[in-house]
Design a protein around this motif. Sequence first.
Motif, short mmCIF file in Angstrom:
data_model
loop_
_atom_site.label_atom_id
_atom_site.label_comp_id
_atom_site.label_asym_id
_atom_site.label_seq_id
_atom_site.Cartn_x
_atom_site.Cartn_y
_atom_site.Cartn_z
N ASN B 46 0.81 -1.22 0.00
CA ASN B 46 0.00 0.00 0.00
C ASN B 46 0.83 1.26 0.00
O ASN B 46 0.31 2.35 0.12
N GLY B 47 2.14 1.08 -0.09
CA GLY B 47 3.00 2.26 -0.21
C GLY B 47 3.29 2.96 1.09
O GLY B 47 3.84 4.05 1.11
N TYR B 48 2.93 2.35 2.23
CA TYR B 48 3.23 3.03 3.48
C TYR B 48 4.69 2.86 3.86
O TYR B 48 5.20 3.57 4.69
N VAL B 49 5.31 1.87 3.26
CA VAL B 49 6.73 1.66 3.51
C VAL B 49 7.44 1.78 2.16
O VAL B 49 7.12 1.06 1.23
N LYS B 50 8.37 2.70 2.07
CA LYS B 50 9.06 2.93 0.79
C LYS B 50 9.96 1.75 0.47
O LYS B 50 10.78 1.35 1.29
N ALA B 51 9.84 1.26 -0.74
CA ALA B 51 10.61 0.06 -1.12
C ALA B 51 12.10 0.29 -1.07
O ALA B 51 12.87 -0.62 -0.81
N LEU B 52 12.51 1.53 -1.31
CA LEU B 52 13.95 1.80 -1.30
C LEU B 52 14.51 1.77 0.10
O LEU B 52 15.70 1.63 0.30
N ILE B 53 13.63 1.95 1.10
CA ILE B 53 14.11 1.94 2.48
C ILE B 53 13.94 0.56 3.09
O ILE B 53 14.83 0.06 3.77
N LEU B 54 12.78 -0.04 2.87
CA LEU B 54 12.52 -1.38 3.42
C LEU B 54 11.72 -2.15 2.38
O LEU B 54 10.51 -1.97 2.26
N PRO B 55 12.40 -3.01 1.60
CA PRO B 55 11.69 -3.75 0.55
C PRO B 55 10.65 -4.69 1.14
O PRO B 55 10.77 -5.14 2.28
N ALA B 56 9.63 -5.00 0.35
CA ALA B 56 8.60 -5.92 0.80
C ALA B 56 9.18 -7.33 0.91
O ALA B 56 10.13 -7.66 0.21
N PRO B 57 8.60 -8.17 1.78
CA PRO B 57 9.10 -9.54 1.89
C PRO B 57 9.12 -10.25 0.54
O PRO B 57 10.04 -11.02 0.26
N SER B 58 8.14 -9.95 -0.31
CA SER B 58 8.12 -10.60 -1.62
C SER B 58 9.32 -10.17 -2.46
O SER B 58 9.91 -10.96 -3.18
N GLY B 59 9.69 -8.88 -2.34
CA GLY B 59 10.86 -8.39 -3.07
C GLY B 59 12.13 -9.06 -2.59
O GLY B 59 13.01 -9.42 -3.37
N ILE B 60 12.25 -9.21 -1.28
CA ILE B 60 13.43 -9.84 -0.72
C ILE B 60 13.49 -11.30 -1.14
O ILE B 60 14.56 -11.84 -1.46
N LEU B 61 12.32 -11.94 -1.17
CA LEU B 61 12.29 -13.34 -1.61
C LEU B 61 12.75 -13.46 -3.05
O LEU B 61 13.53 -14.34 -3.40
N ASP B 62 12.28 -12.53 -3.91
CA ASP B 62 12.73 -12.52 -5.30
C ASP B 62 14.25 -12.38 -5.38
O ASP B 62 14.91 -13.08 -6.14
N ALA B 63 14.77 -11.47 -4.59
CA ALA B 63 16.21 -11.26 -4.58
C ALA B 63 16.94 -12.52 -4.17
O ALA B 63 17.96 -12.90 -4.72
N TYR B 64 16.38 -13.20 -3.15
CA TYR B 64 16.96 -14.46 -2.68
C TYR B 64 17.05 -15.47 -3.81
O TYR B 64 18.07 -16.09 -4.03
N ILE B 65 15.91 -15.63 -4.50
CA ILE B 65 15.87 -16.62 -5.58
C ILE B 65 16.92 -16.29 -6.63
O ILE B 65 17.64 -17.15 -7.10
N GLU B 66 17.00 -15.01 -6.96
CA GLU B 66 17.98 -14.61 -7.98
C GLU B 66 19.40 -14.86 -7.50
O GLU B 66 20.25 -15.34 -8.25
N LEU B 67 19.66 -14.56 -6.23
CA LEU B 67 21.00 -14.76 -5.70
C LEU B 67 21.38 -16.24 -5.66
O LEU B 67 22.52 -16.62 -5.89
N ILE B 68 20.38 -17.07 -5.33
CA ILE B 68 20.68 -18.50 -5.27
C ILE B 68 20.90 -19.04 -6.67
O ILE B 68 21.84 -19.80 -6.92
N LYS B 69 20.04 -18.61 -7.61
CA LYS B 69 20.16 -19.10 -8.98
C LYS B 69 21.51 -18.73 -9.60
O LYS B 69 22.14 -19.53 -10.28
N SER B 70 21.93 -17.48 -9.35
CA SER B 70 23.19 -17.06 -9.98
C SER B 70 24.38 -17.58 -9.21
O SER B 70 25.51 -17.42 -9.64
#
Lengths: 340, 273
Positions: B46-70
């Motif tokens: 809902n935009g109450y937390v700025k993604a650049l300051i605190l990414p959403a758990p889904s964003g962090i999960l995506d990053a995880y997957i990418e980091l593991i894959k690479s």
Amino acid sequence: MKRIISLVLVTILGIVLFSGCGTNEIVAKDSKVSRQTKETSNSAAKPEVIRIGSIIGTISTIAKEQGFFEEEFNKDGIKVEYQSFTSGPPITEAFISNKLDIATYGDQPAIVAAANGAGVKAVGSFTGGYDKLALVAQIDSDIKSPKDLKGKKVGITVGTVVQHMLYLYLDSAGLKPEDVSIVNLQPNDLITALAAKNIDAAVTVEPFTTVILAKKAGKQISDSTGLKYMAGPIVASNDFITKYPEIINRLLKAYDKAKKWEEQNKDKASEILAKELNIPKEVVLAGIISKDTDNVKITEDVSKAFEQTYQFLRSSNFIKKDYDIKSFYDVQFLKAAGLQ
Amino acid sequence: MAEAKSIYGNQLRSKQIKILTKLSHYPAALIVPIVILIFWEIMSRNGYVKALILPAPSGILDAYIELIKSGRLFDNLLISIFRVAQGYVVGAVLGVAVGILIGLFKRVEIAFSIVLGFLRPIPIIAWMPVLILWMGIDEGSKVAVIAIGSFWPILINVVSGIRSVDDKYLEVAYIFEKNKIQILLKIVLPSALPSIFTGLRVGIGIAWMCVVGAELIASASGIGYLIMSSREMLQPDIMFAGVFSIGLIGLLIDSSLRIIEKRLLKWNSNANS
């Protein structure tokens, strides 16, 4: 069961309260809460204070010392605050946490910031040229060109303009990033590491190149001729631009005044930066002042440089989504101020 | 015979009850983290937390997957773990050795008291510029930072363990006219083992914390470098994925040590808690 529910509720309450405490770090969606000014409805609104950021050893220091900003804004009762940094990424962080209104730094971190939604835009250019970036090596090194970097330890500051420059140097010599050992160091640590011979070479940007040469920590191998026009944008937050467009015009005028003054008073300008960087003023004159641009225009060289930097960032996947680089800069304020 | 059987039966049942009780803690323990995650995700969307300051758990999960894959995540974690292992071994060996000396011999303790008392309060971060100056920016300074960090808690706990050997055991040994070496190996060290293990567990935790600090300054690899460079490239999702990985690995290390401790110290009821 009751205990568990109440524990969970208390936890949620705690989190909500806690997140309210650090309001500086969590910003509401439309930046409804503005810490800059109390007046928002008046179209000729003025901020109470303008917060200016900069990298050390640049035109901003000269403008500050000569009081060009105070000259322009004190008569309206607007205060000016300064923050200085040694590299770009912390400036982006300051923009994100709403601690800066306008700043001068390298194009790479600024473009990354804009492309990732940090809400900033380039409104002018504070420096540029092919002589601002350099490859430096140990003082008695036998490195003569980027080719000789193979297998060596090269220091850069990740996230700043020198990162792109290293890739360009390597590319020009037919090398790949895997052919060298990259070490991530802050600009000041680069100087120390080079002097202590912990790294074989480094890619640096002014004013740090001149500091290295002045302190005899290393020698310059080459600049960025033929490879990259270093663009240094004047970056402002979209918030500030929307609220106070005429202030942006006036800020650009102040920067331009400083540039013209620097051009006319090279000696005194060298003194100012020599004091800040703690090196002899003759070195500053030769290495920084005489190479500086004398205007704040976003010329074609500058906009092409932005484009080149963006292409590098996108193709290396440092920017993950396509971004229209033309939306990164806006010349309307320069035009309105009569500077372009 | 029947009595023995029923006692064994009782023991088995109480063990089963213990395991079931422990398992029943899990759902309750998981509720809080899950609620936090859901709340966080909603606030981010809902935009109450700025993604650049605190990414959403889904964003962090995506990053995880990418980091593991690479492979970036495992490569860097392994490098950091390797550094920790090296520094920890150095710190542990020194910590136990010096600790035993200080614990056993009052004169040694007095001799070293000022030097150690002076060095101990210096925070690890303050050591880094010094070590980089002496040992350069390579592995040496990083391993040294970790060794220093893990040394102190191990030292303190070893000394404490040795000092707190129950006098009764020593009296018994004296009565049986055991020589000093036997007393050391058969009474003092085993008695001090729980404390030593505590020190080792605290030490590895600190060693793991140190490696991140060591990699923040002058590095090109490791989990600390991953965090630092992703911060500089404005990739907070990768940064947070890195930070969480640190927590996960730290948890794994500690759990592993606990299991080892339980096995080795079966006779000590305190270690089973």
